[in-house]
Write an enzyme that holds these catalytic residues in place. Structure first.
Site, short mmCIF file in Angstrom:
data_model
loop_
_atom_site.label_atom_id
_atom_site.label_comp_id
_atom_site.label_asym_id
_atom_site.label_seq_id
_atom_site.Cartn_x
_atom_site.Cartn_y
_atom_site.Cartn_z
N THR A 133 -57.24 -106.18 -59.06
CA THR A 133 -57.97 -104.92 -59.22
C THR A 133 -57.14 -103.84 -59.91
O THR A 133 -55.90 -103.88 -59.87
CB THR A 133 -58.39 -104.41 -57.82
N ASP A 134 -57.83 -102.86 -60.48
CA ASP A 134 -57.13 -101.71 -61.08
C ASP A 134 -56.55 -100.79 -60.00
O ASP A 134 -55.70 -99.95 -60.28
CB ASP A 134 -58.05 -100.92 -62.00
N GLU A 135 -57.01 -100.96 -58.73
CA GLU A 135 -56.56 -100.03 -57.67
C GLU A 135 -55.08 -100.17 -57.38
O GLU A 135 -54.48 -99.28 -56.77
CB GLU A 135 -57.36 -100.26 -56.39
N TYR A 159 -56.17 -101.78 -48.58
CA TYR A 159 -56.74 -102.80 -49.48
C TYR A 159 -55.90 -102.94 -50.75
O TYR A 159 -55.45 -104.04 -51.11
CB TYR A 159 -58.19 -102.45 -49.85
N LYS A 163 -53.61 -106.09 -52.20
CA LYS A 163 -53.82 -106.75 -53.51
C LYS A 163 -52.55 -106.64 -54.36
O LYS A 163 -52.18 -107.59 -55.07
CB LYS A 163 -55.00 -106.10 -54.26
P1 NAD Z 1 -66.56 -109.90 -51.92
O1 NAD Z 1 -66.06 -109.19 -50.71
O2 NAD Z 1 -67.97 -109.69 -52.35
O3 NAD Z 1 -66.36 -111.48 -51.74
C1 NAD Z 1 -65.19 -112.05 -51.21
C2 NAD Z 1 -65.49 -113.51 -50.90
O4 NAD Z 1 -64.27 -114.09 -50.39
C3 NAD Z 1 -66.55 -113.71 -49.81
O5 NAD Z 1 -67.44 -114.72 -50.18
C4 NAD Z 1 -65.73 -114.10 -48.58
O6 NAD Z 1 -66.46 -114.94 -47.68
C5 NAD Z 1 -64.58 -114.83 -49.22
N1 NAD Z 1 -63.37 -114.84 -48.37
C6 NAD Z 1 -62.82 -113.80 -47.70
N2 NAD Z 1 -61.72 -114.20 -47.01
C7 NAD Z 1 -61.56 -115.53 -47.30
C8 NAD Z 1 -60.60 -116.51 -46.92
N3 NAD Z 1 -59.59 -116.20 -46.11
N4 NAD Z 1 -60.73 -117.77 -47.39
C9 NAD Z 1 -61.77 -118.09 -48.22
N5 NAD Z 1 -62.72 -117.21 -48.60
C10 NAD Z 1 -62.61 -115.93 -48.15
O7 NAD Z 1 -65.53 -109.52 -53.07
P2 NAD Z 1 -65.81 -109.32 -54.64
O8 NAD Z 1 -66.26 -107.93 -54.87
O9 NAD Z 1 -66.62 -110.46 -55.13
O10 NAD Z 1 -64.32 -109.43 -55.19
C11 NAD Z 1 -63.78 -110.69 -55.61
C12 NAD Z 1 -62.35 -110.48 -56.06
O11 NAD Z 1 -62.31 -109.55 -57.12
C13 NAD Z 1 -61.44 -109.88 -54.97
O12 NAD Z 1 -60.19 -110.49 -55.08
C14 NAD Z 1 -61.37 -108.41 -55.32
O13 NAD Z 1 -60.14 -107.86 -54.88
C15 NAD Z 1 -61.44 -108.46 -56.82
N6 NAD Z 1 -62.03 -107.29 -57.49
C16 NAD Z 1 -63.23 -106.80 -57.11
C17 NAD Z 1 -63.78 -105.72 -57.81
C18 NAD Z 1 -65.13 -105.15 -57.45
O14 NAD Z 1 -65.50 -104.12 -58.01
N7 NAD Z 1 -65.91 -105.77 -56.57
C19 NAD Z 1 -63.08 -105.16 -58.89
C20 NAD Z 1 -61.83 -105.68 -59.23
C21 NAD Z 1 -61.31 -106.76 -58.54
O1 DAU Z 2 -61.61 -100.46 -58.74
C1 DAU Z 2 -61.90 -101.77 -58.34
C2 DAU Z 2 -62.33 -101.75 -56.89
O2 DAU Z 2 -63.63 -101.22 -56.85
C3 DAU Z 2 -62.28 -103.13 -56.24
O3 DAU Z 2 -60.96 -103.61 -56.22
C4 DAU Z 2 -62.84 -103.08 -54.80
O4 DAU Z 2 -62.89 -104.38 -54.26
C5 DAU Z 2 -64.24 -102.49 -54.87
O5 DAU Z 2 -64.75 -102.36 -53.55
C6 DAU Z 2 -64.23 -101.13 -55.58
O6 DAU Z 2 -63.53 -100.13 -54.76
P1 DAU Z 2 -64.09 -98.63 -54.62
O7 DAU Z 2 -63.54 -98.03 -53.39
O8 DAU Z 2 -63.92 -97.88 -55.90
O9 DAU Z 2 -65.67 -98.99 -54.48
P2 DAU Z 2 -66.80 -98.39 -53.50
O10 DAU Z 2 -68.11 -98.94 -54.00
O11 DAU Z 2 -66.48 -98.55 -52.07
O12 DAU Z 2 -66.76 -96.83 -53.84
C7 DAU Z 2 -66.96 -96.37 -55.18
C8 DAU Z 2 -66.77 -94.86 -55.16
O13 DAU Z 2 -67.86 -94.28 -54.44
C9 DAU Z 2 -65.51 -94.42 -54.44
O14 DAU Z 2 -65.00 -93.28 -55.10
C10 DAU Z 2 -65.99 -94.04 -53.05
C11 DAU Z 2 -67.40 -93.53 -53.31
N1 DAU Z 2 -68.37 -93.74 -52.21
C12 DAU Z 2 -68.50 -95.01 -51.70
C13 DAU Z 2 -69.38 -95.26 -50.67
C14 DAU Z 2 -69.51 -96.65 -50.08
C15 DAU Z 2 -69.16 -92.70 -51.77
O15 DAU Z 2 -69.08 -91.56 -52.26
N2 DAU Z 2 -70.05 -92.95 -50.77
C16 DAU Z 2 -70.19 -94.19 -50.18
O16 DAU Z 2 -71.00 -94.33 -49.23
#
Ligand code: NAD
Ligand code: DAU
Length: 352
Positions: A133-135, A159, A163
């Site tokens: 992730t970019d975080e 989190y 990562k």
């Molecule tokens: P998600 O939470 O939707 O899915 C995670 C999946 O991993 C689920 O299906 C869960 O059951 C599985 N899982 C969790 N723990 C596990 C374990 N110990 N063994 C096997 N499976 C397990 O997450 P996502 O949003 O699909 O993110 C996927 C990847 O991308 C993550 O590594 C996250 O850090 C990264 N990522 C997400 C975002 C985003 O915006 N969602 C952005 C950048 C990077």
């Molecule tokens: O940047 C990549 C990341 O983006 C991934 O690595 C994470 O897995 C993914 O969950 C996401 O993280 P964020 O914290 O940015 O996503 P989230 O959807 O939780 O929140 C997006 C923005 O919105 C953040 O600034 C918090 C805000 N927010 C979120 C929720 C759930 C609100 O204002 N209200 C809310 O109820």
């Protein structure tokens, strides 16, 4: 075969569906623990597809992972599995340490043992692709340049710290053991099958259910939004052409403040599913307590992956968000399946 971890989650699930649509692509072994975020309904269309083998299990289970590698001899591992929600990591960081750090460590060790035993082209072509992730780069001010691959790591939440730790392990396994790795650091994804704890799906569902649309703090925090299908094409490009040991930033060139994102969703819903009283969904916007340690701005400089691998996102935010809202309106069954008792408990805990 390729081994995908976390392929029942949001991005992993989209990746599996997209991968199997490409003619000639290998089959997939999909290892997923099915936490609250994993959902087999996402993969329902693959129920009778012999190219998809689902395995219910933990990436931290050494015996299971080693046996899968021995049995299926995959030519690549793509690690999506993670605990992914920042707010949950604040309430309870333990699982994040376990899966994101210890789990990735186990996967790397199993991959190393397996790769050590390979020979010839099977060995030289093997890849361990870590999805991150970019975080990990921390938070930007309004005037800072976007994150590039050389930015120092400054994670601010449990989190992002977990990562970041996993990224460091992956890097060390490349430098120390020569394991052929690539890492991608991506910005915020949105699109179909997104679990409704995250901002965009939460707002869509709360809006149509007549609930408040919670904005943390002043709503001026900025994220760089990427349509999930574009993330999946980027991962395919990096897997095919990425240079070993390198990291690639993936982003949408779409910086938006949260309040703007929420107002855009309201506008689309006003058009596609107007409220019975004729008012705008924007009336439901409610400012709530800010997230502790809330990062102010993320922005990805995705020029390296464009320059070196020729990838650029296809979707604009306008086209992607419209598709996404429409998808949630068209898929009430999938939503019913994920909105379980434990989801309702989470909403109670987080938003009181
Ligand atoms: P998600 O939470 O939707 O899915 C995670 C999946 O991993 C689920 O299906 C869960 O059951 C599985 N899982 C969790 N723990 C596990 C374990 N110990 N063994 C096997 N499976 C397990 O997450 P996502 O949003 O699909 O993110 C996927 C990847 O991308 C993550 O590594 C996250 O850090 C990264 N990522 C997400 C975002 C985003 O915006 N969602 C952005 C950048 C990077
Ligand atoms: O940047 C990549 C990341 O983006 C991934 O690595 C994470 O897995 C993914 O969950 C996401 O993280 P964020 O914290 O940015 O996503 P989230 O959807 O939780 O929140 C997006 C923005 O919105 C953040 O600034 C918090 C805000 N927010 C979120 C929720 C759930 C609100 O204002 N209200 C809310 O109820």
């Amino acid at each position: 075969m390729i081994l995908i971890t976390g392929g029942a989650g949001f991005i992993g699930g989209n990746f599996v569906l997209d991968w199997l649509k490409v003619p000639g692509n290998e089959g997939i072994i999909n290892l997923d623990k099915l936490t609250y975020a994993g959902n087999l309904a996402t993969l329902g269309s693959l129920r009778d597809d012999p190219r998809h083998i689902f395995v219910h299990g933990d990436i931290g289970d050494k015996e299971l992972v080693s046996n899968l590698l021995k049995q299926y001899q995959p030519r690549a591992i793509i690690n999506f599995a993670a605990e992914s929600h920042v707010d949950r990591s604040i309430h309870g960081p333990g699982e994040f340490i376990q899966t994101n750090i210890v789990g990735t460590f186990n996967l790397l060790e199993c991959a190393r043992e397996y790769w050590d035993g390979l020979k010839g082209s099977e060995k030289s072509q093997f890849r361990f692709h870590h999805v991150s992730t970019d975080e990990v780069y921390g938070s930007l001010s309004a005037t800072d340049p976007a994150f590039s691959e050389t930015n120092p790591y400054e994670p601010n939440s449990p989190y992002s710290a977990s990562k970041a730790a996993s990224d460091h392990l992956v890097r060390a396994w490349f430098h120390t053991y020569g394991l052929p790795v690539v890492t991608t650091n991506c910005s915020n994804n949105y699109g179909p099958y997104h679990f409704p704890e995250k901002l965009i799906p939460l707002v869509i569902l709360n809006a149509i259910n007549g609930k408040p649309l919670p904005i943390y703090g002043d709503g001026q925090q900025i994220r760089d939004w990427l349509y999930v299908g574009d993330h999946c094409t980027a991962i395919r490009e990096v897997l095919a052409k990425g240079v070993l040991g390198e990291t690639y930033n993936i982003g949408g060139w779409n910086e938006k403040a949260n309040l703007e994102v929420v107002k855009t969703i309201c506008k689309i819903l006003d058009e596609l599913k107007p409220r019975n009283d004729g008012k705008s969904y924007a009336e439901q916007i409610t400012f709530v307590k800010d997230r502790p340690g809330h990062d102010r701005r993320y922005a990805i400089d995705a020029s390296k992956i464009e320059r070196e691998l020729g990838w650029r996102p296809a979707e604009t935010f306008d086209s992607g968000i419209r598709k996404t809202v429409q998808w949630y309106l068209d898929n009430p069954k999938w939503i019913e399946g994920v909105v379980s008792g434990s989801y309702r408990d989470w909403l109670q805990k987080q938003y009181n």
